[in-house]
Design a protein around this motif. Structure first.
Motif, mmCIF file in Angstrom:
data_model
loop_
_atom_site.group_PDB
_atom_site.id
_atom_site.type_symbol
_atom_site.label_atom_id
_atom_site.label_comp_id
_atom_site.label_asym_id
_atom_site.label_seq_id
_atom_site.Cartn_x
_atom_site.Cartn_y
_atom_site.Cartn_z
ATOM 1 N N HIS A 159 47.125 14.321 33.480
ATOM 2 C CA HIS A 159 48.349 14.163 34.167
ATOM 3 C C HIS A 159 47.677 14.745 35.731
ATOM 4 O O HIS A 159 48.243 13.880 36.700
ATOM 5 C CB HIS A 159 49.271 14.883 33.792
ATOM 6 C CG HIS A 159 50.427 14.527 34.820
ATOM 7 N ND1 HIS A 159 51.334 13.333 35.007
ATOM 8 C CD2 HIS A 159 51.031 15.571 35.566
ATOM 9 C CE1 HIS A 159 52.152 13.602 35.679
ATOM 10 N NE2 HIS A 159 52.173 14.940 36.254
ATOM 11 N N LYS A 160 47.068 15.621 35.471
ATOM 12 C CA LYS A 160 46.805 16.263 36.987
ATOM 13 C C LYS A 160 45.671 15.484 37.532
ATOM 14 O O LYS A 160 45.545 15.322 38.992
ATOM 15 C CB LYS A 160 46.290 17.552 36.832
ATOM 16 C CG LYS A 160 47.482 18.856 36.399
ATOM 17 C CD LYS A 160 47.000 20.100 36.277
ATOM 18 C CE LYS A 160 48.020 21.219 35.833
ATOM 19 N NZ LYS A 160 49.177 21.326 37.073
ATOM 20 N N LYS A 161 44.839 14.969 36.814
ATOM 21 C CA LYS A 161 43.706 14.076 37.274
ATOM 22 C C LYS A 161 44.405 12.893 37.868
ATOM 23 O O LYS A 161 44.101 12.533 38.789
ATOM 24 C CB LYS A 161 42.693 13.621 36.097
ATOM 25 C CG LYS A 161 41.824 12.530 36.243
ATOM 26 C CD LYS A 161 40.731 13.023 37.359
ATOM 27 C CE LYS A 161 39.761 11.577 37.400
ATOM 28 N NZ LYS A 161 38.700 12.080 38.123
ATOM 29 N N LEU A 162 45.349 12.194 37.214
ATOM 30 C CA LEU A 162 45.886 11.043 37.606
ATOM 31 C C LEU A 162 46.827 11.385 38.988
ATOM 32 O O LEU A 162 46.691 10.722 39.946
ATOM 33 C CB LEU A 162 46.873 10.758 36.650
ATOM 34 C CG LEU A 162 47.908 9.389 37.303
ATOM 35 C CD1 LEU A 162 47.166 8.124 37.374
ATOM 36 C CD2 LEU A 162 49.100 9.173 36.186
ATOM 37 N N LYS A 163 47.433 12.612 39.128
ATOM 38 C CA LYS A 163 48.195 13.019 40.556
ATOM 39 C C LYS A 163 46.976 12.960 41.819
ATOM 40 O O LYS A 163 47.312 12.478 42.696
ATOM 41 C CB LYS A 163 48.664 14.262 40.462
ATOM 42 C CG LYS A 163 49.372 14.931 41.611
ATOM 43 C CD LYS A 163 50.570 13.818 41.994
ATOM 44 C CE LYS A 163 51.408 14.387 43.061
ATOM 45 N NZ LYS A 163 50.541 14.902 44.325
ATOM 46 N N PHE A 164 45.843 13.427 41.304
ATOM 47 C CA PHE A 164 44.920 13.587 42.343
ATOM 48 C C PHE A 164 44.333 12.379 42.801
ATOM 49 O O PHE A 164 44.098 11.852 44.171
ATOM 50 C CB PHE A 164 43.718 14.291 41.683
ATOM 51 C CG PHE A 164 42.231 14.213 42.647
ATOM 52 C CD1 PHE A 164 41.964 15.016 43.617
ATOM 53 C CD2 PHE A 164 41.132 13.235 42.287
ATOM 54 C CE1 PHE A 164 40.889 14.800 44.521
ATOM 55 C CE2 PHE A 164 40.240 13.162 43.130
ATOM 56 C CZ PHE A 164 40.094 14.176 44.224
ATOM 57 N N LEU A 165 44.109 11.034 41.844
ATOM 58 C CA LEU A 165 43.825 10.062 42.165
ATOM 59 C C LEU A 165 44.573 9.300 42.876
ATOM 60 O O LEU A 165 44.299 8.466 43.846
ATOM 61 C CB LEU A 165 43.293 9.074 41.019
ATOM 62 C CG LEU A 165 42.063 9.722 40.120
ATOM 63 C CD1 LEU A 165 41.756 9.033 38.825
ATOM 64 C CD2 LEU A 165 40.721 9.212 41.121
ATOM 65 N N GLU A 166 46.150 9.360 42.545
ATOM 66 C CA GLU A 166 47.156 8.668 43.286
ATOM 67 C C GLU A 166 47.373 8.883 44.689
ATOM 68 O O GLU A 166 47.724 8.320 45.470
ATOM 69 C CB GLU A 166 48.512 8.972 42.532
ATOM 70 C CG GLU A 166 48.596 8.002 41.165
ATOM 71 C CD GLU A 166 49.713 8.334 40.509
ATOM 72 O OE1 GLU A 166 50.281 7.394 39.931
ATOM 73 O OE2 GLU A 166 50.435 9.401 40.544
ATOM 74 N N ASP A 167 46.867 10.506 44.970
ATOM 75 C CA ASP A 167 47.026 10.726 46.329
ATOM 76 C C ASP A 167 45.671 10.465 47.142
ATOM 77 O O ASP A 167 45.691 10.206 48.223
ATOM 78 C CB ASP A 167 46.677 12.333 46.259
ATOM 79 C CG ASP A 167 48.204 13.154 45.762
ATOM 80 O OD1 ASP A 167 49.152 12.427 45.919
ATOM 81 O OD2 ASP A 167 48.203 14.002 45.423
ATOM 82 N N CYS A 168 44.595 9.933 46.427
ATOM 83 C CA CYS A 168 43.302 9.217 47.103
ATOM 84 C C CYS A 168 43.481 7.689 47.452
ATOM 85 O O CYS A 168 42.730 7.088 48.140
ATOM 86 C CB CYS A 168 42.152 9.772 46.568
ATOM 87 S SG CYS A 168 42.018 11.739 46.337
ATOM 88 N N CYS A 169 44.033 7.011 46.283
ATOM 89 C CA CYS A 169 43.659 5.761 46.279
ATOM 90 C C CYS A 169 44.987 4.974 45.982
ATOM 91 O O CYS A 169 45.968 5.456 46.032
ATOM 92 C CB CYS A 169 42.830 5.298 45.008
ATOM 93 S SG CYS A 169 41.079 6.248 45.221
ATOM 94 N N SER A 170 44.731 3.709 46.150
ATOM 95 C CA SER A 170 46.143 2.689 45.637
ATOM 96 C C SER A 170 46.180 2.769 44.307
ATOM 97 O O SER A 170 46.030 3.836 43.688
ATOM 98 C CB SER A 170 45.877 1.479 46.230
ATOM 99 O OG SER A 170 44.431 0.631 45.662
ATOM 100 N N ASP A 171 46.364 1.444 43.531
ATOM 101 C CA ASP A 171 46.519 1.451 42.327
ATOM 102 C C ASP A 171 45.535 1.442 41.149
ATOM 103 O O ASP A 171 45.313 1.783 40.093
ATOM 104 C CB ASP A 171 47.529 0.325 41.819
ATOM 105 C CG ASP A 171 48.892 0.291 42.618
ATOM 106 O OD1 ASP A 171 49.304 1.305 42.846
ATOM 107 O OD2 ASP A 171 49.397 -0.889 42.724
#
Length: 247
Positions: A122-134
């Motif tokens: 979940h924390k990894k997902l939050k990191f990616l969502e802050d960096c990229c689009s979908d």
């Protein structure tokens, strides 16, 4: 004993796990944690090019994921030496089902750590969502099992001391390394096509011979990347190259 633990937010799912581990040792030694997300100056000062960097007593540098055995040996005053992760990688490309890495299947990609943790994921997902689009990258799967994958972020968000531009993407992760097959090339090709039009260039950091981070260099050269220059050398551990490819 003093431990300084530098980490790039939750770029690796194990970062959360390592932070929780360090909390258990907080009463036994002096521990300082430093998130370099957005702190380009600190990352440059520490010559940081891995998802984490552990510095013991302001001198000894370590790059592998932390574990209890490592910390216990340090507390016992024992000499701890790291060895680079070296395996002979398979060069035969294996293409399973190539999927866009998204919120819906992020747990498949988090299997790259060989550990199941919904919190880490979940924390990894939050990191990616802050960096990229979908779409965060692409994964190579077979019957729902992760074989390999690649992930990226815009270079302007990378704390490492690398060339940064709105038109340059940075390859954060390539996984998994296998002695038999190359599971990373197939998703890499799809990622390159996906990034065309959005970015002009894709860059990455690779060890000369080791598989971490992202290596080895031969794999990048085989896939059309240019070896720009040696960006960092850690004696007896790694020689890191900045590699690039025009899209």
């Amino acid at each position: 004993m003093k431990i300084d633990f530098y980490y790039w937010d939750m770029q690796c799912p194990l970062n959360n796990e390592m932070l929780k581990l360090l909390e258990k040792y907080d009463s036994r030694c002096e521990i300082h944690t430093h998130n370099v997300k957005g702190d380009f100056i600190l990352a440059k000062e520490q010559r940081m090019f891995f998802p984490t960097l552990t510095v013991v007593n302001n001198v000894k540098r370590y790059f592998n994921p932390l574990n209890e055995n490592f910390l216990n040996r340090l507390l016992q005053g024992k000499e701890v030496e790291e060895k680079p992760y070296l395996i002979r990688q398979g060069r035969k490309v294996f293409t399973g089902e190539i999927l866009s890495l998204t919120k819906q299947n992020i747990e498949i990609a988090c299997a790259c750590t060989s550990r199941k943790s919904s919190e880490n994921c979940h924390k990894k997902l939050k990191f990616l969502e802050d960096c990229c689009s979908d779409v965060f990258g692409f994964i190579n799967v077979d019957n729902g099992k992760l074989l390999g994958g690649v992930e990226y972020v815009p270079s302007v968000l990378v704390p490492y001391d690398i060339p940064k531009s709105d038109k340059v993407a940075f390859l954060t992760c390539t996984y998994l390394s296998s002695k038999k097959y190359d599971y990373k090339t197939a998703p890499l090709k799809i990622l390159e096509n996906f990034l065309k039009g959005k970015f002009d260039k894709l860059i990455a950091i690779s060890d000369d011979r080791g598989n971490f981070p992202n290596g080895d260099l031969e794999w990048f050269l085989k896939n059309g990347f240019s070896d720009e220059y040696v960006i960092s050398v850690e004696p007896n551990y790694c020689k890191l190259h900045l590699v690039s490819k025009n899209l």
